[in-house]
Enzyme design. Structure first.
Site, PDB file in Angstrom:
ATOM      1  N   LYS A  31      12.657  28.050  40.134  1.00 32.56           N
ATOM      2  CA  LYS A  31      13.244  29.019  39.194  1.00 32.56           C
ATOM      3  C   LYS A  31      14.679  28.597  38.827  1.00 32.56           C
ATOM      4  O   LYS A  31      15.065  28.606  37.667  1.00 32.56           O
ATOM      5  CB  LYS A  31      13.244  30.381  39.901  1.00 32.56           C
ATOM      6  N   GLU A  49      25.523  21.616  40.070  1.00 30.80           N
ATOM      7  CA  GLU A  49      25.668  20.181  40.374  1.00 30.80           C
ATOM      8  C   GLU A  49      24.468  19.701  41.180  1.00 30.80           C
ATOM      9  O   GLU A  49      23.890  18.688  40.882  1.00 30.80           O
ATOM     10  CB  GLU A  49      26.939  19.943  41.196  1.00 30.80           C
ATOM     11  N   LYS A  56      15.582  27.626  58.289  1.00 28.97           N
ATOM     12  CA  LYS A  56      16.354  27.697  59.539  1.00 28.97           C
ATOM     13  C   LYS A  56      15.487  27.217  60.711  1.00 28.97           C
ATOM     14  O   LYS A  56      14.296  27.545  60.766  1.00 28.97           O
ATOM     15  CB  LYS A  56      16.753  29.164  59.747  1.00 28.97           C
ATOM     16  N   ARG A  67      22.556  36.688  69.267  1.00 30.30           N
ATOM     17  CA  ARG A  67      23.902  37.119  68.856  1.00 30.30           C
ATOM     18  C   ARG A  67      23.886  38.578  68.392  1.00 30.30           C
ATOM     19  O   ARG A  67      24.813  39.337  68.622  1.00 30.30           O
ATOM     20  CB  ARG A  67      24.386  36.178  67.744  1.00 30.30           C
ATOM     21  N   ASP A  83      18.483  34.844  56.641  1.00 29.08           N
ATOM     22  CA  ASP A  83      18.632  33.526  56.006  1.00 29.08           C
ATOM     23  C   ASP A  83      17.669  32.493  56.583  1.00 29.08           C
ATOM     24  O   ASP A  83      18.038  31.331  56.747  1.00 29.08           O
ATOM     25  CB  ASP A  83      20.088  33.048  56.103  1.00 29.08           C
ATOM     26  N   SER A 125      37.773  32.997  58.905  1.00 29.19           N
ATOM     27  CA  SER A 125      37.822  31.543  59.121  1.00 29.19           C
ATOM     28  C   SER A 125      38.396  30.802  57.915  1.00 29.19           C
ATOM     29  O   SER A 125      38.815  29.652  58.030  1.00 29.19           O
ATOM     30  CB  SER A 125      36.403  31.027  59.354  1.00 29.19           C
ATOM     31  N   GLU A 150      17.979  33.683  51.153  1.00 32.81           N
ATOM     32  CA  GLU A 150      19.429  33.816  50.969  1.00 32.81           C
ATOM     33  C   GLU A 150      19.896  32.698  50.040  1.00 32.81           C
ATOM     34  O   GLU A 150      19.631  31.522  50.294  1.00 32.81           O
ATOM     35  CB  GLU A 150      20.176  33.715  52.299  1.00 32.81           C
ATOM     36  N   ALA A 162      33.195  23.935  53.993  1.00 36.76           N
ATOM     37  CA  ALA A 162      32.227  24.644  54.854  1.00 36.76           C
ATOM     38  C   ALA A 162      31.434  23.668  55.725  1.00 36.76           C
ATOM     39  O   ALA A 162      31.169  23.957  56.896  1.00 36.76           O
ATOM     40  CB  ALA A 162      31.279  25.480  53.996  1.00 36.76           C
ATOM     41  N   GLU A 165      33.781  22.507  58.513  1.00 36.29           N
ATOM     42  CA  GLU A 165      34.095  23.615  59.421  1.00 36.29           C
ATOM     43  C   GLU A 165      32.889  23.951  60.294  1.00 36.29           C
ATOM     44  O   GLU A 165      33.029  24.257  61.471  1.00 36.29           O
ATOM     45  CB  GLU A 165      34.520  24.843  58.591  1.00 36.29           C
TER      46      GLU A 165
HETATM   47  P1  0O2 Z   1      23.561  28.039  59.343  1.00 40.03           P
HETATM   48  O1  0O2 Z   1      23.470  26.980  60.389  1.00 40.03           O
HETATM   49  O2  0O2 Z   1      24.276  27.559  58.111  1.00 40.03           O
HETATM   50  O3  0O2 Z   1      22.253  28.672  59.041  1.00 40.03           O
HETATM   51  P2  0O2 Z   1      23.442  38.590  57.858  1.00 40.03           P
HETATM   52  O4  0O2 Z   1      22.824  37.363  57.194  1.00 40.03           O
HETATM   53  O5  0O2 Z   1      23.850  39.646  56.901  1.00 40.03           O
HETATM   54  O6  0O2 Z   1      22.558  39.103  58.980  1.00 40.03           O
HETATM   55  P3  0O2 Z   1      25.481  36.802  58.717  1.00 40.03           P
HETATM   56  O7  0O2 Z   1      24.579  35.766  59.289  1.00 40.03           O
HETATM   57  O8  0O2 Z   1      26.814  36.971  59.398  1.00 40.03           O
HETATM   58  O9  0O2 Z   1      24.765  38.186  58.637  1.00 40.03           O
HETATM   59  O10 0O2 Z   1      25.615  36.529  57.186  1.00 40.03           O
HETATM   60  P4  0O2 Z   1      26.659  35.763  56.367  1.00 40.03           P
HETATM   61  O11 0O2 Z   1      28.045  36.133  56.697  1.00 40.03           O
HETATM   62  O12 0O2 Z   1      26.227  35.993  54.961  1.00 40.03           O
HETATM   63  O13 0O2 Z   1      26.502  34.241  56.831  1.00 40.03           O
HETATM   64  C1  0O2 Z   1      25.301  33.565  56.751  1.00 40.03           C
HETATM   65  C2  0O2 Z   1      25.533  32.074  56.553  1.00 40.03           C
HETATM   66  O14 0O2 Z   1      26.719  31.831  55.787  1.00 40.03           O
HETATM   67  C3  0O2 Z   1      25.776  31.297  57.839  1.00 40.03           C
HETATM   68  O15 0O2 Z   1      24.563  31.014  58.464  1.00 40.03           O
HETATM   69  C4  0O2 Z   1      26.480  30.046  57.296  1.00 40.03           C
HETATM   70  O16 0O2 Z   1      25.570  29.180  56.640  1.00 40.03           O
HETATM   71  C5  0O2 Z   1      27.390  30.650  56.246  1.00 40.03           C
HETATM   72  N1  0O2 Z   1      28.678  31.049  56.837  1.00 40.03           N
HETATM   73  C6  0O2 Z   1      29.118  32.305  57.075  1.00 40.03           C
HETATM   74  N2  0O2 Z   1      30.352  32.288  57.602  1.00 40.03           N
HETATM   75  C7  0O2 Z   1      30.715  30.990  57.708  1.00 40.03           C
HETATM   76  C8  0O2 Z   1      31.915  30.330  58.155  1.00 40.03           C
HETATM   77  O17 0O2 Z   1      32.890  30.944  58.607  1.00 40.03           O
HETATM   78  N3  0O2 Z   1      31.902  28.969  58.096  1.00 40.03           N
HETATM   79  C9  0O2 Z   1      30.842  28.240  57.612  1.00 40.03           C
HETATM   80  N4  0O2 Z   1      30.946  26.915  57.582  1.00 40.03           N
HETATM   81  N5  0O2 Z   1      29.707  28.843  57.182  1.00 40.03           N
HETATM   82  C10 0O2 Z   1      29.643  30.191  57.219  1.00 40.03           C
HETATM   83  P5  0O2 Z   1      24.512  30.651  59.996  1.00 40.03           P
HETATM   84  O18 0O2 Z   1      23.235  31.166  60.541  1.00 40.03           O
HETATM   85  O19 0O2 Z   1      25.738  31.127  60.711  1.00 40.03           O
HETATM   86  O20 0O2 Z   1      24.532  29.099  60.028  1.00 40.03           O
END
Ligand code: 0O2
Length: 214
Positions: A31, A49, A56, A67, A83, A125, A150, A162, A165
């Site tokens: 889509k 891009e 996951k 968590r 996600d 962060s 997501e 990101a 980090e």
């Molecule tokens: P990964 O390894 O990338 O999958 P919710 O989804 O509402 O239950 P959550 O998980 O806190 O709550 O949602 P949020 O804040 O939308 O964050 C989801 C994803 O955003 C994370 O997935 C990361 O991919 C990214 N993200 C959020 N905060 C940060 C941050 O501070 N730094 C970086 N680099 N990425 C971030 P995961 O599962 O944490 O990780």
């Protein structure tokens, strides 16, 4: 302890769920590619891009449930982990992000469940990105299953920050030394300035092109 039948049932439902999330990723990915192609066709410009999709890992799902204080079960993962299917859209400019978010919001078969605008409200962060949680209907032979995806939309610069980090966070298992977290936040500010500068340069170039068409 689970009986062999119990284990087999769990494996079967895990496979079914993963099949649905994979199908949802394909639907949303295609889509978005079509939207990008249409934008290119109409406006001679690509807001996206590149597109990255990922499912996951089981390990990461279990960690997230832990968590959140939930037991690891198929029901909990469907309910609480939003996600499992993730699409990342990388754009050139911050303005592209909002154009894309609006286009996605207008797709009648996608239901927007929630939006997190970490660009207007960055995380502690320094993390910036625009998150949309949507459901897409997956048409099976005997039913339709709304499946969560997501969508993360961010600029190349935000993605660069990101990615690094994320590596550092995992390296320190979430407990990075204070000075590293502080320097990462400073880098996030530099990235934001860079994005702003690039956007204003691009606007200037566009205006120049309009005033002096070849
Ligand atoms: P990964 O390894 O990338 O999958 P919710 O989804 O509402 O239950 P959550 O998980 O806190 O709550 O949602 P949020 O804040 O939308 O964050 C989801 C994803 O955003 C994370 O997935 C990361 O991919 C990214 N993200 C959020 N905060 C940060 C941050 O501070 N730094 C970086 N680099 N990425 C971030 P995961 O599962 O944490 O990780």
């Amino acid at each position: 302890m689970e009986t062999n039948t119990g284990v087999k049932d769990s494996v079967d439902s895990w496979k079914t769920i993963m099949f649905l999330y994979n199908a949802a990723l394909k639907e949303v990915g295609t889509k978005l590619e079509i939207l990008n192609d249409e934008f290119q066709y109409v406006h001679q410009y690509n807001p996206i891009e590149h597109i990255k999709t990922r499912i996951k890992t089981a390990e990461s799902i279990v960690q997230k449930l832990k968590r959140y204080g939930h037991e690891s079960s198929i029901d909990n993962m469907i309910k609480y982990v939003n996600d499992i299917a993730g699409v990342r859209l990388i754009c050139s400019f911050t303005s592209d992000i909002y154009v894309l978010a609006e286009m996605i919001g207008k797709q009648s078969d996608l239901k927007v469940i929630s939006i997190k605008d970490y660009i207007k409200h960055p995380k502690e962060s320094g993390y910036k990105s625009y998150h949309m949680l949507v459901t897409v209907p997956i048409y099976l032979s005997d039913s339709i299953v709304d499946t969560k995806v997501e969508i993360q939309i961010r600029t190349i610069a935000m993605d660069f920050w990101a990615s690094l980090e994320h590596k550092i966070y995992y390296k320190f298992e979430g407990n990075a030394p204070d000075h590293i977290s502080k320097e990462l936040r400073e880098c996030a500010d530099m990235i934001s300035n860079l994005d702003e500068k690039m956007l204003s340069l691009n606007n200037e170039i566009q205006n120049f092109a309009i005033q002096r068409p070849d």
